[in-house]
Design a protein around this motif. Structure first.
Motif: not given
Lengths: 249, 151
Positions: A54, A61, A64-65, A68, A72, A75-76, A79, B7, B10-11, B17-18, B21-22, B24-25, B28-29, B31-32, B35
């Motif tokens: 976990r 994660r 990675v965030i 990213l 970004i 890059l801004i 620009i 357990g 929690q799982d 949460r994962d 976050l995924n 969000v990733i 953001l990708t 947006i990248l 940009t």
């Protein structure tokens, strides 16, 4: 270990005593305890591995965030500086063909191709190039001429969206600009932009040509053309309006 | 048993949460990429790409609608972007009309100003351009009438 019944030696693997045949309760207890310990160990190991997975997943994660977001943001910022980056790239491209550009510009100047020079500068983004600074006033004069011809065209085309008054104002403005170019007041401008004799001759040619057209289409005399250069923009506009009105009647 | 229930709870929590976050990733990708595309677009040199040449069909429409002022500007813009008559013969007529219009303005202006010697060069351009107009020769007459309206 010893048998609790007959006292003979026994091993942990003996479920019964080979001597007296009684059950080896110590070994049984030992094996039971070992099984419990192994089960507890497995549960704890599983918990540790699950928690660690976990945490690893979360860490990856979040990393990675963060990467990213940093990319970004970078890059801004870039620009924000893109104008300078683009200008530098354009200047590099111009320098790579500098001799060709100079030859073409001089050819346009020699053949008095005023509009050709203007659009050549536009197409190749040469107007603000440091490498071609010497020819900037030639471009400026051609730009002025292009504007004059454009607004003269609006006067001729009655259904144009530009009013006669606006067209006259713009033409008067271009004539004022020609007068400034023929006689620059600023020493800085003279030193920076008027070094090239061919450019000075070109400006004189284009100004004379424009004055001839103004004279012809707006009915001005030679004296009025000479006087024209010294007039204010507003006065020029009034003269043009009167001349155009008289010419159309 | 209690550990099992904790357990599983929690799982479930970390699963939600994962997922968040995924998502969000992924956002953001996206947006990248946007940009980066904006950055490439803004730093790309604009040489030769500012206006883009007009196709010959559009110039013919301008000619037919009597938009000679615009035609003259597009003619030069096009040629400086590489659309010459030698490469694209379809431009012969619209370019000839634009040349005729420009030369007619110069010719009439010089004649009205009394400079017949200066006007002669423009007359040659007008004659050459008229010959190249072919079936659109009426355009030359239209331009003559337009330019002559200012006496």
């Amino acid at each position: 270990m010893k048998c609790e019944h007959c006292g003979n030696n026994l091993s942990l693997e003996d479920k019964v005593c080979p001597y007296c045949g009684k059950e080896n309760t110590l070994a049984q207890k030992h094996n039971k305890d070992m099984a419990k310990f192994e089960k507890d160990y497995a549960v704890v190991k599983n918990e540790v591995l699950t928690n660690s997975r976990r945490l690893n997943g979360l860490t990856v994660r979040i990393t990675v965030i963060a990467v990213l977001v940093a990319l970004i943001a970078a890059l801004i910022l870039c620009i924000g500086g893109s104008f300078d980056i683009r200008s530098a790239r354009e200047e590099r491209m111009i320098r790579a063909h500098l001799n060709e550009h100079k030859a073409n510009i001089e050819s346009f100047m020699d053949s008095k191709n005023y509009l050709g020079l203007y659009y050549y500068f536009q197409a190749n983004r040469l107007a603000y190039s440091e490498s071609l600074e010497d020819y900037y006033m030639a471009y400026s004069a051609s730009s002025c001429y292009n504007q004059m011809l454009e607004y003269f065209g609006y006067l001729l085309h009655e259904d144009s969206y530009v009013s006669d008054e606006e067209a006259m104002e713009r033409i008067a403005g271009t004539m004022e600009r020609f007068a400034e170019m023929k006689d620059p007041k600023s020493d800085f401008e003279k030193k920076k932009y008027y070094k090239n004799a061919d450019v000075v001759a070109y400006i004189n040619n284009i100004t004379e040509h424009s004055e001839t057209l103004i004279k012809g289409y707006f009915g001005l005399s030679d004296e009025e053309i000479k006087e024209f250069e010294t007039l204010s923009k507003a006065r020029k506009q009034v003269m043009l309006e009167e001349g155009w009105k008289n010419g159309k009647q | 048993m209690a550990n099992n229930k904790t357990g599983k709870r929690q799982d479930k929590k970390s699963g939600v949460r994962d997922t968040i976050l995924n998502v969000v990733i992924v956002i953001l990708t996206f947006i990248l990429f946007i940009t980066a595309a904006i950055f490439v677009g803004k730093t790309k040199p604009r040489v030769g790409t500012l206006y883009g040449p007009e196709p010959a069909e559009r110039l013919i429409i301008m000619l037919q609608r009597g938009r000679y002022n615009e035609l003259m500007q597009e003619r030069y813009s096009n040629e400086m972007l590489g659309s010459t008559v030698e490469k694209y013969p379809a431009y012969t007529v619209p370019y000839a009309a634009a040349d005729y219009y420009e030369a007619a303005i110069d010719y009439n202006g010089y004649i009205k100003a009394g400079d017949t010697a200066g006007a002669a060069g423009f007359k040659k351009i007008m004659d050459r351009s008229r010959a190249a107009l072919g079936e659109y020769e009426y355009v030359a007459d239209d331009i003559d009438a337009l330019v002559a309206q200012s006496k």
